[in-house]
Design an enzyme around this catalytic site. Structure first.
Site, PDB file in Angstrom:
ATOM      1  CD1 TRP A 354      -3.017  28.448 -22.563  1.00 46.80           C
ATOM      2  CD2 TRP A 354      -3.432  26.648 -21.315  1.00 46.80           C
ATOM      3  NE1 TRP A 354      -3.782  28.861 -21.508  1.00 46.80           N
ATOM      4  CE2 TRP A 354      -4.050  27.774 -20.713  1.00 46.80           C
ATOM      5  CE3 TRP A 354      -3.546  25.402 -20.697  1.00 46.80           C
ATOM      6  CZ2 TRP A 354      -4.785  27.685 -19.536  1.00 46.80           C
ATOM      7  CZ3 TRP A 354      -4.279  25.322 -19.518  1.00 46.80           C
ATOM      8  CH2 TRP A 354      -4.884  26.446 -18.948  1.00 46.80           C
ATOM      9  CG  ASP A 355      -6.528  29.303 -25.244  1.00 43.10           C
ATOM     10  OD1 ASP A 355      -5.712  29.238 -24.311  1.00 43.10           O
ATOM     11  OD2 ASP A 355      -7.012  30.369 -25.644  1.00 43.10           O
ATOM     12  CD  GLU A 482      -2.287  34.665 -19.188  1.00 44.51           C
ATOM     13  OE1 GLU A 482      -3.092  35.593 -19.372  1.00 44.51           O
ATOM     14  OE2 GLU A 482      -1.849  33.964 -20.111  1.00 44.51           O
ATOM     15  CE  LYS A 594      -6.307  37.045 -18.542  1.00 48.37           C
ATOM     16  NZ  LYS A 594      -5.182  37.080 -19.509  1.00 48.37           N
ATOM     17  CD  GLN A 595      -6.787  32.530 -17.824  1.00 50.43           C
ATOM     18  OE1 GLN A 595      -6.785  33.635 -18.339  1.00 50.43           O
ATOM     19  NE2 GLN A 595      -6.500  31.433 -18.505  1.00 50.43           N
TER      20      GLN A 595
END
Length: 767
Positions: A354-355, A482, A594-595
């Site tokens: 998806w980046d 995630e 995580k992000q």
């Protein structure tokens, strides 16, 4: 963040330079000095053969092999595809008087290599000190043509410093290269031979039957003799070259590589096409082709250069990023996508995530709209696969894969491939973003709306209604974070689905009014009904968006606020990365992320949230984020800059442009962080430039880091080319080509013309 730079490269604003050879860092340098042209990429391995630690990596976009996956349940994939390591078209072996060159064993001095951003060329030079006292200076040059995607060029210059004699070269094409991740080669030879001055081989992958023609011509003015040589999946030429002390002798090689995945194309036809194209380079001039390469890059820098005064390290860093974004993708080959490592290594198997739409697409929208459109067309081309994948998950519509090279799902971790639903909304956001900036309504109506409808159908059948709340949402999912597995009502997924439904209905309404005949045909073909449109509207209105209304903080998912808290700063540095040092299930037990997840949608739909909401959510979630993803720091930097945390913004930015140059994550040896490189561009333009592109008008609110004297960046918007220039005193925005354009600058509407708009930064502090 406990990230420390490993600085060993010379700081030069237009090149990457390494002085002296460090065997321990060789793989890192092989990634950093990689070359690519969207069609093919090659790592900077020593082509003359190296018995030390090296990865011979030669990759072709979309060229893949397949492996089977053990699956026992419906909906879990049974095979995956990966970008396969292909022909070593630079293959070279060099010897003098029976002594072979190998930098792991040979004595040498004066080693230097450089990657030239202006010329798109990799150069390596050193003096080989032979055992009998002879000294031979060698210079290796290579580039992959940005003008002819299939063309790769190599030049070797020999300069004997204290002797005359001859050098023996074996040059060839090697299809026996090992795909390191799988521990084997995946190629067989279909045909090989030497005809009409072309030495060539047609290779074929074992399972997918993808084929690659590779043919070369060489030119060596001082050649004494040459003879053909063949071996296991190898074909080449042995060439003897005369050497005269103090004089330079050149060896040039022109390689034409042509990939074919269409099984209906016969081998003879493919061979004939390749031979015809390769023969066109008989008598070619290396210097002429190299100048054409330089001309291409000159145009790139005219269109896309970001100039930073006062910070040479980040000037080098952002040019390295822009250089690699163009190397990885520029839209000349529709149907390709952007792998997480680009064409620089085997990590992430060459797969796109998806980046692409979330991080890479903005760069191309504002610098190369043709490439941006091509990326979205990949999703349209692969729509049939997404439709099939949705059926596998007992849903309707289109479910786009979390990791893919051709449109099929290739992530073998079911918790990611089945539970991460956010790719579809990323595609939808990408369509919206592209059309909003370019006004390409034709694409929207011809291809975009079809995707939006099918994506909406998936989200309308994957969600459920909460039996207590009476609200719609998604259960048993994993969001972008995630580190939260099998959760309910992930706030990012729910909010983006709500936006998807609303945008799809908006486009349906506009197309039905503006292009009624075409819309009627589309609606009939897709069997679109008023009832399902009403259903989407209802679900959007009653979508659950978890939020604490008292403090304005969005809850990442149901129950997140009640999870055990872990002070992330108490985790020893030696335990990072956690994936490698913690039990897998342990990752999911805390309110550690995580992000960015919540912060990500606050960035994407910036105009929907107040400064107070952004501040509250930033302070809550940043303190819980370990930035295990290389994509994470840039989003935090962008938001930190917006809410006035200038020093924090710069600290997050510090390694954005130099993530790979300084090997902050200690894994650059695996390949470049290509999608993070795109995030570095966003960090400057959206962060310090204060650009926001989610509303009806483009928004700019530039600031300048204290360490910089000035900076500037170009953007393409609507039918205009703008240049934004910022120094310590003022910000200037000009339309350097195209029409006058209306922008929102520091909260005020301005019409920007060639005369520009200049604003005193001191006055913006109070705004």
């Amino acid at each position: 963040m406990a990230k420390v730079a490993d600085k060993y490269l010379v700081v030069d604003t237009w090149k990457v330079i390494e002085n002296d050879f460090d065997a321990a860092r060789n793989r890192v340098s092989e990634s950093i000095f990689s070359l690519g042209n969207e069609y093919m990429g090659v790592r900077a391995y020593p082509e003359e053969g190296y018995s030390g630690d090296s990865l011979i990596g030669s990759y072709f976009n979309g060229l893949f092999e397949e492996s089977k996956v053990s699956a026992h349940y419906k909906g879990i994939i049974r095979s995956l595809r990966f970008m396969v390591n292909a022909v070593d078209w630079l293959y070279t072996r060099i010897s003098v008087n029976g002594e072979s060159l190998d930098l792991a064993k040979s004595k040498f001095s004066g080693f230097r290599r450089e990657l030239d951003f202006k010329r798109g060329k990799y150069v390596r030079t050193f003096v080989w000190e032979l055992s009998d006292g002879k000294q031979l200076r060698l210079t290796f040059e290579r580039f992959v043509s940005m003008n002819v995607s299939s063309l790769g060029c190599q030049r070797i210059v020999f300069e004997p410093l204290n002797f005359s004699g001859q050098v023996e070269i074996r040059t060839g094409l090697d299809f026996s290269v090992i795909h390191e991740d799988q521990g084997r080669s995946f190629w067989g030879s279909v045909r090989q031979g030497q005809e009409d001055g072309v030495t060539a081989m047609l290779g074929e992958t074992v399972l997918t039957k993808n084929r690659l023609y590779s043919g070369f011509i060489f030119d060596a003015p001082n050649a004494l003799e040459s003879k053909p040589v063949e071996g296991d999946r190898f074909i080449g030429q042995d060439v003897s070259i005369k050497l005269v002390q103090g004089e330079k002798s050149t060896f040039d090689k022109f390689v034409y590589n042509y990939a074919e995945k269409d099984l209906s194309v016969a081998n003879d036809q493919l061979w004939s096409t390749g031979q015809q194209q390769a023969k066109a380079y008989i008598g070619a001039s290396y210097l002429k082709l190299e100048q054409e390469q330089a001309n291409y890059w000159e145009n790139v820098w005219k269109e896309s250069d970001i100039v930073i005064e006062g910070d040479p390290e980040n000037q080098q860093g952002i040019r390295f990023c822009i250089f690699n974004l163009y190397q990885t993708y520029h839209g000349d080959n529709p149907g390709f996508n952007i792998g997480a490592k680009g064409l620089t290594g085997e990590a992430y198997r060459g797969l796109a995530f998806w980046d692409t739409e979330s991080y890479c697409l903005p760069f191309y929208i504002f610098n190369n709209p043709k490439a941006a459109k091509s990326l979205l067309e990949f999703r349209y081309k692969s729509l049939p696969y997404a439709l099939e994948r949705a059926k596998e998950l007992d849903c309707k519509g289109a479910f786009y894969p979390i990791a893919t090279i051709d449109g099929t799902e290739s992530c073998d971790l079911w918790q990611h491939s089945n539970l991460q639903l956010h790719v579809g909304t990323a595609v939808a956001y990408g369509i919206r973003h592209y059309v909003n900036i370019t006004d390409d309504v034709d694409f929207l109506y011809e291809k975009g709306l079809e995707m939006l409808i099918e994506i909406s159908r998936f989200y309308a059948t994957r969600g459920q209604w909460g039996q207590k709340s009476g609200l719609y949402g998604y259960f048993g999912v994993m969001g972008p974070d995630e580190f939260q597995l099998m959760v309910n009502n992930n706030c990012y997924i729910n909010l983006m689905a709500k936006k998807l439904f609303e945008y799809t209905l908006e486009v349906i309404d506009s197309m039905s009014n503006e292009s009624a005949v075409a819309f009627k045909a589309l609606a009939e073909r897709l069997a679109l009904t008023d009832e399902e449109q009403a259903d989407w509207k209802h679900k959007a209105e009653f979508m659950k968006i978890p939020k604490d209304e008292e403090n304005g903080i969005f809850e990442e998912h149901d129950g997140f606020f009640d999870m055990p808290h872990l002070d992330i700063h108490s985790i020893p540095v030696t335990e990072f990365p956690l994936y490698s040092h913690w039990s897998y299930d342990r990752l999911y037990r805390y309110d550690m992320i995580k992000q960015p997840d919540v912060l990500m949608f606050m960035f994407l739909y910036s105009g929907d949230y107040s400064a107070a909401e952004k501040l509250a959510n930033y302070e809550y979630y940043e303190s819980r984020c370990i930035h295990e993803s290389s994509l994470s720091p840039s989003i935090h930097s962008i938001l930190a800059a917006e809410i006035g945390k200038e020093e924090e913004a710069y600290q997050f930015f510090e390694f954005a442009t130099r993530l790979d140059l300084d090997n902050y994550n200690r894994n650059t040896r695996e390949g470049l962080h290509t999608t993070s490189i795109a995030a570095a561009w966003m960090n400057i333009v959206y962060g310090f430039g204060g650009m926001r592109s989610d509303g009806d008008h483009l928004v700019l609110r530039p600031t300048i880091p204290a360490r910089w004297d000035s900076y500037s960046f170009p953007i393409s918007y609507k039918e205009s080319k703008l240049i934004v220039e910022v120094n310590k005193q003022r910000a200037s925005i000009k339309a350097v080509s195209g029409k006058a354009i209306e922008l929102t600058i520091y909260g005020q509407t301005h019409t920007v013309t060639a005369d520009g708009v200049t604003i005193d930064l001191a006055q913006t502090v109070q705004q």
